[in-house]
Design a protein around this motif. Structure first.
Motif, mmCIF file in Angstrom:
data_model
loop_
_atom_site.group_PDB
_atom_site.id
_atom_site.type_symbol
_atom_site.label_atom_id
_atom_site.label_comp_id
_atom_site.label_asym_id
_atom_site.label_seq_id
_atom_site.Cartn_x
_atom_site.Cartn_y
_atom_site.Cartn_z
ATOM 1 N N VAL A 396 0.848 -1.201 0.000
ATOM 2 C CA VAL A 396 0.000 0.000 0.000
ATOM 3 C C VAL A 396 0.881 1.249 0.000
ATOM 4 N N THR A 417 -4.117 -6.751 -2.446
ATOM 5 C CA THR A 417 -4.343 -6.092 -1.153
ATOM 6 C C THR A 417 -4.416 -4.573 -1.313
ATOM 7 N N ILE A 420 -7.855 -3.751 -2.534
ATOM 8 C CA ILE A 420 -8.877 -3.865 -1.478
ATOM 9 C C ILE A 420 -8.847 -2.616 -0.598
ATOM 10 N N VAL A 421 -7.658 -2.217 -0.201
ATOM 11 C CA VAL A 421 -7.557 -1.057 0.682
ATOM 12 C C VAL A 421 -8.059 0.199 -0.013
ATOM 13 N N LEU A 424 -11.901 0.241 -0.368
ATOM 14 C CA LEU A 424 -12.758 0.228 0.822
ATOM 15 C C LEU A 424 -12.473 1.322 1.835
ATOM 16 N N VAL A 425 -11.331 1.993 1.724
ATOM 17 C CA VAL A 425 -11.058 3.046 2.699
ATOM 18 C C VAL A 425 -11.807 4.300 2.291
ATOM 19 N N GLY A 426 -12.417 4.937 3.244
ATOM 20 C CA GLY A 426 -13.228 6.121 2.950
ATOM 21 C C GLY A 426 -14.687 5.738 2.910
ATOM 22 N N ASP A 427 -15.529 6.754 2.832
ATOM 23 C CA ASP A 427 -16.970 6.488 2.845
ATOM 24 C C ASP A 427 -17.430 6.091 1.455
ATOM 25 N N PHE A 430 -22.541 0.855 -0.289
ATOM 26 C CA PHE A 430 -22.202 -0.544 -0.262
ATOM 27 C C PHE A 430 -22.887 -1.380 -1.319
ATOM 28 N N ALA A 438 -14.076 -5.415 -4.085
ATOM 29 C CA ALA A 438 -13.042 -5.610 -3.068
ATOM 30 C C ALA A 438 -13.260 -6.937 -2.345
#
Lengths: 468, 434
Positions: A396, A417, A420-421, A424-427, A430, A438
């Motif tokens: 990352v 990885t 994925i980060v 998915l990080v942050g608003d 869904f 992710a």
């Protein structure tokens, strides 16, 4: 207000704890008095402590169960009741608007700032919620405390010299142990279900074949699923290739260094050198990966870039080489300590035999020790590979975001990885494929590492049995 | 070796050499290979250890300077015209700082130059003055010498990270600003001293005001929960599997499961936390509560494996003796086996907790990665953790944050060393060899 505070959950639990303590004493003294009537403590089936514990359990456990169940169910029931009281026009709002209104109500209840001006009906609902909560808390308190008292009372009444208190207590204890030991199963089920469900939702939008075999990766582009070309943006091959390349570089660094270190430390090094070098090597495994990531981004990547510059090569500042190299350093101790273990497990007689035939030490190692230890070493390497594939922070911080399908280690590549980060990080909402993908990547990651682990553990275990 | 009469036989049968000669001929080469092999091994160890040394060197050389911070002494007149004693929050403290700076250098007139002058001290100076007035309203109207933090560029200059020799347009500090700093230097009013801010404040956008206390508190909350949950559950699970469980397929499955969980990538636990704790149970995002739960699930396999090993090392004779005098199975385990195995279990737990302390990836997934200035006060407050703070700072471009990232890493490493030494001490003190 005072009533509410008296019945708050924490206070309730404290009261319950006190009651449990008191009932322990009650049970114990009761048992002792029973014994006194009969003449001696030895007439009791169990030691007096067990009667106390049994009474305490009867006092505390049922109440605790009710308490937990209440805490889980309360918000749901409350919300239902409040919604039923809301005026028609709010109740028939679409779900997300209704949730906003409910949030307002809850914020009002807890005294936080509310997003908009307070409408009278919302305020009314909040008051209702407050009242319900207060009533609920009082009811809960009454129920729990009476349950505790009833439990303690009846269990005290039951105490006789033939009551098998110890067996009862031990059964409860064993049950607790069993419950604790099943957590691993539940965690695994949790992982599989959570990742699988979201991944299936993703595969409903994007066909699984497009995901697994597509050559183009740009998930940020696809905003709507019906957009032209959105399916082409979720081809994960470049991401898999990037992961394979970085892990490959890491293994290329770590396997020779780790293996040779293990051989040197177990076969050549003197006792004092070994006792210093081995713990030092293991420090490498204890350093948090975020530190390695910082090291890679701050020191190694610019260094490789400058080195490439002096040779006239164009090196990306987020080159796969930098991330792979640092990841390799991180993995060295895994390989060295696992190999060290298996090399030490090779029986000394085999070495002696080879040496007696006139082989040099290195020949003995290369032709006798290593072949004998090979399954264990392979197992260790597989475990290290699964570690490399799942490693997150180094890549990352030091690897790129853009998914290039390239075989050039000097260019920036991305990994599973990293994606994925970043996804998915942050608003994020869904429901879009952008976030669900992710989980699909997570599923692939989980399956691949699981396979590597199972194979590795199988190989290692099989090997161990050979020499024991 | 058989070399008592080599000459004769050699002469007698020149066409078919004896084995020993073949051996001797190749011997030099083989010894060479032996030497080289040994050297490779030594170099492998040396290279690995030099990486370790390089890592520590980089971190320490970058980070030690963050423990010092440049402060400027200013002669501040708390002008009653600027300050509203009843409502300090709405008073013009930035203006007060600017006025003070202007009175220091009355010759600065141009707008652009004034701006440069103001940028010498940190924006935190105004807050510092505000806090002083809030605590001691009687200061209004008096003049005081106050130490305020310098801006991070000035700080970097003072620490030698910005050189005078660089052309002005490539430097973050202009020639004019250098003159002002030189004047302060001559008067002894600008100096470096121990950086307490770094240990007493939360995150900030300004490097000179950023500290690790918020992240450290978040880590402590998270790890406290992890320890509280994972130790009892882990020990209980290990006790069941080692002492009570029947040998059957189900137990085998549980065991394989635990071993596999120990090797599942940490980010997958983050996905689990996101999907189950946040999206399903609607627990608050960014909270130590969720972080603790996720790290518990991650640490449990480690603790179980260590605790089982510890239980295994207790010799069966202890159990047999207890059973022999009539103790029940549970009594045997609780009264005799567990106390003997406890030091080993604690060691394993401490090592697991140390690993959890350095864990970053799962915490990113559950949102403990936000920019949080306030120090968390409970398990449900938004918080971040020390390694996540390192990750966040590492992303910041300012030179001042590079230094602070390294300093935070130093703090993290020191904590890890302390925790691990605790484990080592515990092991050496209580470990028994049977």
């Amino acid at each position: 207000m005072l009533k509410q505070r008296l019945m708050s959950p924490l206070v309730l639990i404290l009261i319950l704890l006190c009651l449990t303590g008191v009932s322990y004493q009650l049970g114990r003294t009761r048992a002792l008095s029973v014994a006194k009537k009969l003449g001696a403590v030895k007439t009791l089936h169990s030691r007096p402590v067990y009667y106390g514990v049994l009474t305490a359990l009867w006092c505390g456990l049922p109440a605790l169960f009710v308490f937990v169940a209440w805490q889980v169910c309360e918000p749901v029931i409350m919300t239902k009741l409040v919604v039923a009281q809301l005026p028609e026009e709010i109740r028939t709002l679409p779900e997300n608007r209704l949730n906003l209104a409910l949030n307002d109500i809850k914020n009002l209840v807890s005294g936080n700032i509310v997003s908009s001006e307070i409408k009278p009906e919302i305020e009314e609902a909040a008051n209702l919620y407050k009242n319900l909560q207060a009533t609920g808390n009082v009811a809960l308190g009454v129920v729990i405390l009476s349950l505790a008292l009833i439990g303690a009372f009846f269990s005290r009444q039951r105490i006789t010299h033939v009551l098998r208190a110890r067996n009862h207590v031990e059964n409860v204890f064993t049950f607790f142990l069993i419950a604790c030991s099943t957590f691993a199963i539940f965690t695994t089920i949790g992982i599989v279900l959570s990742v699988l469900f979201e991944a299936i939702r993703f595969f409903k939008v994007i066909p699984i074949s497009d995901f697994l075999f597509g050559l183009e990766w740009s998930p940020q582009m696809a905003i709507r699923s019906d957009q032209v070309g959105s399916s082409g943006a979720f081809g994960a091959i470049p991401v898999f290739a990037g992961t394979a390349m970085i892990s490959g570089i890491a293994m290329f660094v770590a396997v020779p260094l780790g293996l040779m270190s293990a051989i040197y430390l177990s076969e050549y090094a003197g006792k004092s050198f070994r006792s210093v070098a081995k713990p030092l090597l293991e420090i490498l495994a204890g350093i948090p990966t975020v530190v390695y990531g910082f090291f890679a981004a701050l020191t190694v990547a610019p260094f490789i870039r400058n080195m490439g510059g002096t040779f006239g090569l164009d090196v990306s500042s987020e080159s796969a080489l930098a991330a792979g190299l640092v990841m390799g350093i991180m993995i060295i101790p895994f390989i060295s300590s696992l190999s060290d273990d298996v090399i030490n497990a090779v029986p000394q007689a085999m070495r002696d035999g080879a040496l007696a035939l006139g082989a040099t030490k290195s020949e003995t190692i290369k032709q006798v020790v290593i072949p004998a230890a090979l399954p264990g070493i392979v197992g260790g390497v597989l475990l290290a590979a699964s570690r490399a594939i799942g490693e997150t922070m180094i890549v990352v911080m030091a690897a790129g975001l853009a998914a290039n399908l390239t075989a050039n280690p000097l260019q920036a590549v991305t990994t599973v990885t990293v994606q994925i980060v970043t996804l998915l990080v942050g608003d994020q909402e869904f429901d879009s494929p952008k976030t669900l993908v992710a989980f699909a990547l997570g599923l692939v990651l989980f399956i691949v590492t699981l396979m590597l682990n199972i194979i590795a553990l199988y190989v290692v275990r099989k090997y161990r049995e050979q020499y024991e | 070796m058989n070399n008592t009469e080599p000459e004769q036989t050699d002469a007698a049968q020149p066409e078919s050499p004896r084995t020993i000669d073949i051996v001797n001929k190749g011997l030099a080469k083989r010894y060479g290979r032996e030497k080289r092999f040994k050297m490779y091994g030594f170099f492998a160890v040396a290279i690995s250890l030099s990486f370790l040394a390089l890592l520590f060197l980089t971190i320490f050389s970058n980070g030690y300077s963050a423990f010092y911070q440049t402060y400027v002494k200013l002669e501040v007149f708390f002008d009653p015209a600027d300050i509203d004693v009843d409502d300090p929050a709405n008073s013009n403290f930035p203006g007060l700082v600017k006025k003070t700076l202007r009175s220091e250098f009355p010759d600065v007139k141009k707008r652009k130059e004034k701006k440069k002058l103001y940028s010498l001290v940190s924006s935190g100076a105004a807050f510092q003055l505000q806090r002083m007035i809030e605590q001691q309203p009687e200061l209004v109207g008096s003049t005081m010498t106050i130490e305020v933090p310098a801006d991070d560029d000035v700080d970097m200059f003072m620490k030698g990270n910005i050189s005078r020799d660089v052309p002005e347009n490539e430097r973050r500090i202009s020639d004019r600003q250098l003159d002002w700093i030189d004047k302060w230097l001559k008067e002894g009013r600008i100096a470096k001293r121990f950086n307490t801010t770094f240990f007493t404040s939360g995150d900030s956008r300004e490097p000179e005001l950023a500290g690790i206390l918020g992240a450290l508190t978040g880590s402590i909350f998270t790890l406290a929960l992890t320890l509280l949950l994972s130790f009892p559950v882990g020990v209980a699970a290990a006790m069941y599997l080692e002492e009570f469980a029947p040998r059957n397929r189900w137990i085998d499955l549980v065991e394989v499961n635990i071993n596999n969980l120990a090797a599942v990538p940490s980010i997958v636990f983050g996905l689990l936390g996101l999907a189950v704790f946040i999206n399903f149970f609607h627990l608050p995002r960014s909270a130590p509560l969720v972080g603790g739960l996720v790290l518990t699930l991650m640490t449990l396999p480690v603790i179980i494996i260590a605790s089982r090993a510890s239980l295994q090392s207790v010799p069966p004779s202890i159990r047999e003796a207890a059973l022999g005098v009539g103790a029940s199975k549970v009594q045997t385990v609780l009264h005799h086996v567990l106390p003997l195995a406890l030091p080993g279990m604690l060691t394993g737990t401490i090592i697991g907790i140390a690993r959890a302390l350095g864990e970053t990836a799962p915490l990113l997934m559950i949102g403990m990665v936000a920019f949080i200035v306030d120090i968390p006060k409970g398990f449900t407050d938004p918080a971040t953790a020390l390694p996540v703070q390192i990750f966040l700072w590492a992303d910041s471009p300012e030179r001042g944050f590079v230094e602070r990232t390294s300093a935070a890493i130093i703090v993290l490493l020191v904590l890890l060393v302390v925790i691990n030494s605790l484990a080592v001490i515990l092991r050496n003190r209580f470990e028994r060899r049977w």
